[in-house]
Design a protein around this motif. Structure first.
Motif, mmCIF file in Angstrom:
data_model
loop_
_atom_site.group_PDB
_atom_site.id
_atom_site.type_symbol
_atom_site.label_atom_id
_atom_site.label_comp_id
_atom_site.label_asym_id
_atom_site.label_seq_id
_atom_site.Cartn_x
_atom_site.Cartn_y
_atom_site.Cartn_z
ATOM 1 N N ASP A 96 1.173 -0.828 -0.077
ATOM 2 C CA ASP A 96 -0.105 0.082 -0.400
ATOM 3 C C ASP A 96 0.873 1.602 0.452
ATOM 4 O OD1 ASP A 96 -1.792 1.701 -0.185
ATOM 5 O OD2 ASP A 96 -3.113 1.348 2.259
ATOM 6 N N ALA A 97 1.304 2.051 -1.280
ATOM 7 C CA ALA A 97 2.279 2.412 -1.274
ATOM 8 C C ALA A 97 1.708 3.891 -0.808
ATOM 9 C CB ALA A 97 2.948 2.614 -2.941
ATOM 10 N N LEU B 211 2.935 1.862 2.946
ATOM 11 C CA LEU B 211 3.966 2.750 2.655
ATOM 12 C C LEU B 211 3.600 4.316 3.260
ATOM 13 C CD1 LEU B 211 7.136 2.661 0.986
ATOM 14 C CD2 LEU B 211 5.951 4.590 0.589
ATOM 15 N N ASP B 212 3.851 5.207 3.883
ATOM 16 C CA ASP B 212 3.902 6.678 3.505
ATOM 17 C C ASP B 212 5.238 7.226 3.727
ATOM 18 O OD1 ASP B 212 0.855 8.060 3.293
ATOM 19 O OD2 ASP B 212 2.411 9.085 4.370
ATOM 20 N N ALA C 178 -8.602 -1.478 14.899
ATOM 21 C CA ALA C 178 -8.934 -3.228 13.867
ATOM 22 C C ALA C 178 -8.438 -4.556 13.762
ATOM 23 C CB ALA C 178 -9.120 -2.880 12.481
ATOM 24 N N GLY C 179 -7.566 -4.626 15.421
ATOM 25 C CA GLY C 179 -7.470 -5.583 15.524
ATOM 26 C C GLY C 179 -5.959 -6.492 14.956
ATOM 27 N N VAL C 180 -5.448 -5.521 14.080
ATOM 28 C CA VAL C 180 -4.899 -6.280 13.323
ATOM 29 C C VAL C 180 -3.271 -5.438 13.088
ATOM 30 C CG1 VAL C 180 -5.910 -6.674 11.107
ATOM 31 C CG2 VAL C 180 -5.047 -4.249 10.960
ATOM 32 N N ARG C 181 -2.335 -5.729 12.533
ATOM 33 C CA ARG C 181 -0.748 -5.349 12.836
ATOM 34 C C ARG C 181 -0.203 -4.639 11.876
ATOM 35 N NH1 ARG C 181 4.309 -6.307 11.687
ATOM 36 N NH2 ARG C 181 6.131 -5.210 12.342
ATOM 37 N N LEU C 182 0.535 -3.913 11.711
ATOM 38 C CA LEU C 182 0.517 -3.186 10.042
ATOM 39 C C LEU C 182 1.253 -2.689 10.617
ATOM 40 C CD1 LEU C 182 -1.282 -1.354 8.548
ATOM 41 C CD2 LEU C 182 -0.627 1.300 9.787
ATOM 42 N N ASP C 183 2.368 -2.980 9.273
ATOM 43 C CA ASP C 183 3.735 -3.512 8.732
ATOM 44 C C ASP C 183 4.019 -2.490 7.759
ATOM 45 O OD1 ASP C 183 6.110 -3.933 8.427
ATOM 46 O OD2 ASP C 183 6.112 -5.567 6.779
ATOM 47 N N ALA C 184 4.694 -0.694 8.944
ATOM 48 C CA ALA C 184 4.621 0.250 8.869
ATOM 49 C C ALA C 184 5.625 0.874 7.964
ATOM 50 C CB ALA C 184 4.125 0.986 9.760
ATOM 51 N N VAL C 185 6.332 1.521 6.832
ATOM 52 C CA VAL C 185 7.734 2.067 6.258
ATOM 53 C C VAL C 185 6.996 3.646 5.550
ATOM 54 C CG1 VAL C 185 9.521 1.829 5.229
ATOM 55 C CG2 VAL C 185 8.010 -0.240 5.591
ATOM 56 N N ARG C 186 8.529 4.547 6.745
ATOM 57 C CA ARG C 186 8.021 5.810 6.157
ATOM 58 C C ARG C 186 9.211 6.097 5.293
ATOM 59 N NH1 ARG C 186 9.054 11.031 10.235
ATOM 60 N NH2 ARG C 186 8.711 12.694 8.333
ATOM 61 N N ALA C 187 8.846 6.454 4.076
ATOM 62 C CA ALA C 187 9.612 6.724 2.988
ATOM 63 C C ALA C 187 9.097 7.718 2.058
ATOM 64 C CB ALA C 187 10.361 5.342 2.326
ATOM 65 N N ASP C 188 9.595 8.350 1.019
ATOM 66 C CA ASP C 188 9.725 9.132 0.202
ATOM 67 C C ASP C 188 9.883 8.303 -1.408
ATOM 68 O OD1 ASP C 188 10.196 10.707 -2.392
ATOM 69 O OD2 ASP C 188 10.168 12.263 -0.897
ATOM 70 N N TRP C 189 8.280 8.581 -1.936
ATOM 71 C CA TRP C 189 8.420 7.589 -3.342
ATOM 72 C C TRP C 189 9.405 7.743 -4.344
ATOM 73 C CZ3 TRP C 189 3.849 10.616 -3.600
ATOM 74 C CH2 TRP C 189 2.341 10.699 -2.574
ATOM 75 N N ARG C 190 9.776 8.391 -4.359
ATOM 76 C CA ARG C 190 11.521 8.313 -5.110
ATOM 77 C C ARG C 190 12.077 7.642 -4.374
ATOM 78 N NH1 ARG C 190 10.583 15.629 -4.727
ATOM 79 N NH2 ARG C 190 10.568 14.066 -2.589
ATOM 80 N N ALA C 191 12.241 7.185 -3.414
ATOM 81 C CA ALA C 191 13.287 6.449 -3.464
ATOM 82 C C ALA C 191 12.781 4.813 -2.678
ATOM 83 C CB ALA C 191 13.740 6.956 -1.359
ATOM 84 N N MET C 192 11.417 4.640 -2.349
ATOM 85 C CA MET C 192 11.117 3.228 -2.410
ATOM 86 C C MET C 192 11.641 2.071 -3.101
ATOM 87 S SD MET C 192 7.224 3.212 -3.294
ATOM 88 C CE MET C 192 6.807 3.799 -5.008
#
Length: 199
Positions: free
Chosen positions: A17-18, A39-40, A56-70
């Motif tokens: 989810d970019a 990602l955001d 919601a009872g779920v675990r988020l695998d979150a990544v902070r990044a600029d789209w230009r570097a993803m």
């Protein structure tokens, strides 16, 4: 459930989810059993997304990044599907940035993977004006969205509520340019939808 059905139809399991924002789509995908990387570029948005996932009872695998570097964050072919939703692609004002991000999206997808991008109908907005009724995605009656100014390279949307107002500048990507970006990055099978239906 448009995107859920689309991903299931193509056998997708792991999804990027970019542009996760508040996590709405990530949480929905997680509750449907998908493996999701969210990602955001905004730390505050990721914080809200984590809170929404916890509720919601779920675990988020979150990544902070600029789209230009993803493109450098994950190996090639890491994802069965990538969602780039919420009209987010229009935050990229430089043509080279749009090309670079599209190339990264293509590289991160496995062969035969699915990329889903949504954005407003900028051809219509630039040529005829803004006629959205918030019927599909934007819900609620407490605010009104309207272009404050519009030109070929920039649209400023005004969001007017009872107690607040704010403005958002976007690059209005016409359909022809979006198709050029997709094919230029290597996407060969492109389907378009209007309000989640084939035109």
């Amino acid at each position: 459930d448009f995107f859920i059905r689309l991903l299931k139809k193509h056998g997708a399991r792991n999804v990027l989810d970019a542009a996760c924002g508040t996590g709405f789509n990530s949480v929905l995908l997680l509750t449907e059993g998908f493996d999701v990387v969210s990602l955001d570029g905004s730390g505050s948005m990721l914080s809200i997304a984590r809170q929404n996932a916890e509720k919601a009872g779920v675990r988020l695998d979150a990544v902070r990044a600029d789209w230009r570097a993803m493109g450098a964050l994950f190996p090639s072919g890491s994802f069965d599907a990538i969602e780039f939703l919420g009209n987010s692609f229009t935050h990229l004002f430089a043509r080279r940035d749009r090309e670079k991000v599209m190339e990264s999206l293509h590289r991160l997808l496995r062969k035969g993977g699915v990329l889903a991008i949504d954005h407003r109908n900028y051809d219509l907005i630039l040529d005829m004006g803004y006629k959205s009724k918030h019927k599909y995605v934007y819900c609620g009656e407490d605010f009104e969205v309207t272009p404050v100014s519009r030109e070929e390279g920039r649209i400023r949307l005004g969001y007017f509520g009872k107690k607040a107002k704010w403005f958002l500048d976007l690059y209005p990507i016409r359909t022809g340019e979006m198709l050029e970006l997709l094919s230029g990055a290597g996407f060969s099978r492109i389907e378009t939808f209007g309000d989640y239906r084939r035109p």
